[in-house]
Design a protein around this motif. Structure first.
Motif: not given
Length: 297
Positions: A271-284
């Motif tokens: 959820d907190p990463l949704h501010l940047i990107n709702p899709i979870w990618e390798f770099q994160d």
């Protein structure tokens, strides 16, 4: 079949002769015990001096001398072991066949056998280090030899530890019992560490791919951009380990961003990463401080 009368006579006579000879054997041992005791004590002390010299040589990085000193200690223990058999083969033969042996005899045989095994382990490890230093082996040979030598030495140390654990302190002179128990305790701790080293050596051999080829990913983190595992994963590289050799497979020029869009399916980001990107990618993907947890997700 049934024994003949003559056979019975022979057996009885042999047994009677044995009983007559046995006290004489013990008397002979008692006569020689003073000399033998001094000889054995002196020989053990000399072996101990070789151990000390070998340990000092290792600390100084002189593994050639260490190998020689441990070899001398091994020969000393070998000589000590066969000495009673040469002097009193009849009595030693009897003692070796007893199901329950006198504790003093167990202390002697186990102590000498343990000393031999420890000396041999020190000699083998020192010889292997000399081989690596001289560069006579490369790649798979050097790694395989290192792991094999450490494993063999560990088995010898563990066997020596078992032999020493079978020795009762009460079998030793009262003046030596305290020192023996203290050394025994130190040896217990040393064996635990040695077994751990053996485990690490086995792990390194596995990582080096000398059993089976391995593909490794090396991830580089930027601590200026904080993430749970230590920093932002900006770049990575792939390397293949085979037979002790490391071969670079790929280092993407764009770093972790080169993997964008390469996932077979989209993964929803925390959820907190949704501010940047709702899709979870390798770099994160290093969202958790625990690497296995992040890798599984």
């Amino acid at each position: 079949g049934v024994l003949s009368l003559r056979s019975v006579h022979i057996i009885v006579f042999s047994l009677f002769a044995f009983l007559l000879v046995l006290p004489f054997q013990f008397y002979t041992l008692a006569e020689a015990i003073t000399f033998e005791k001094e000889y054995i004590i002196n020989s053990v002390e000399e072996a101990g001096e070789h151990w000390e010299s070998g340990y000092t040589a290792i600390q100084e990085g002189d593994f050639i001398s260490a190998e020689e000193e441990f070899a001398k200690a091994k020969r000393k223990f070998e000589t000590i072991a066969i000495f009673p058999k040469l002097q009193h083969p009849f009595l030693v033969g009897i003692l070796d066949t007893l199901p329950i042996k006198p504790k003093q005899y167990v202390a002697f045989t186990n102590g000498v056998a343990a000393g031999y095994l420890i000396s041999e382990a020190g000699e083998e490890i020192s010889a292997n280090v000399v081989s690596v230093q001289e560069g006579s082996d490369e790649g798979i040979i050097a790694i395989a030899e290192l792991e094999s030598t450490v494993h063999r030495a560990t088995n010898k140390i563990v066997e020596a530890h078992f032999l020493i654990s079978e020795i009762e302190a009460s079998a030793l002179p009262s003046s030596s019992q305290g020192s023996f128990l203290a050394l025994k305790s130190l040896f217990d701790e040393a064996v635990i560490r040695i077994v751990k080293i053996d485990t690490i050596a086995s792990l390194l051999g596995n990582m080096a791919g000398y059993d089976n080829p391995k593909l490794w990913m090396f991830v580089f983190q930027n601590s200026a951009e904080m993430r749970a595992s230590g920093g932002f994963m900006g770049s990575f590289g792939l390397a293949k380990a085979k037979e002790g050799q490391l071969e670079i497979v790929d280092i993407p020029g764009g770093g972790t961003y080169d993997l964008r869009g390469s996932f077979r399916k989209n993964v929803i980001a925390p959820d907190p990463l949704h501010l940047i990107n709702p899709i979870w990618e390798f770099q994160d993907s290093n969202w958790w401080p625990d690497w296995p947890t992040s890798a599984r997700k």
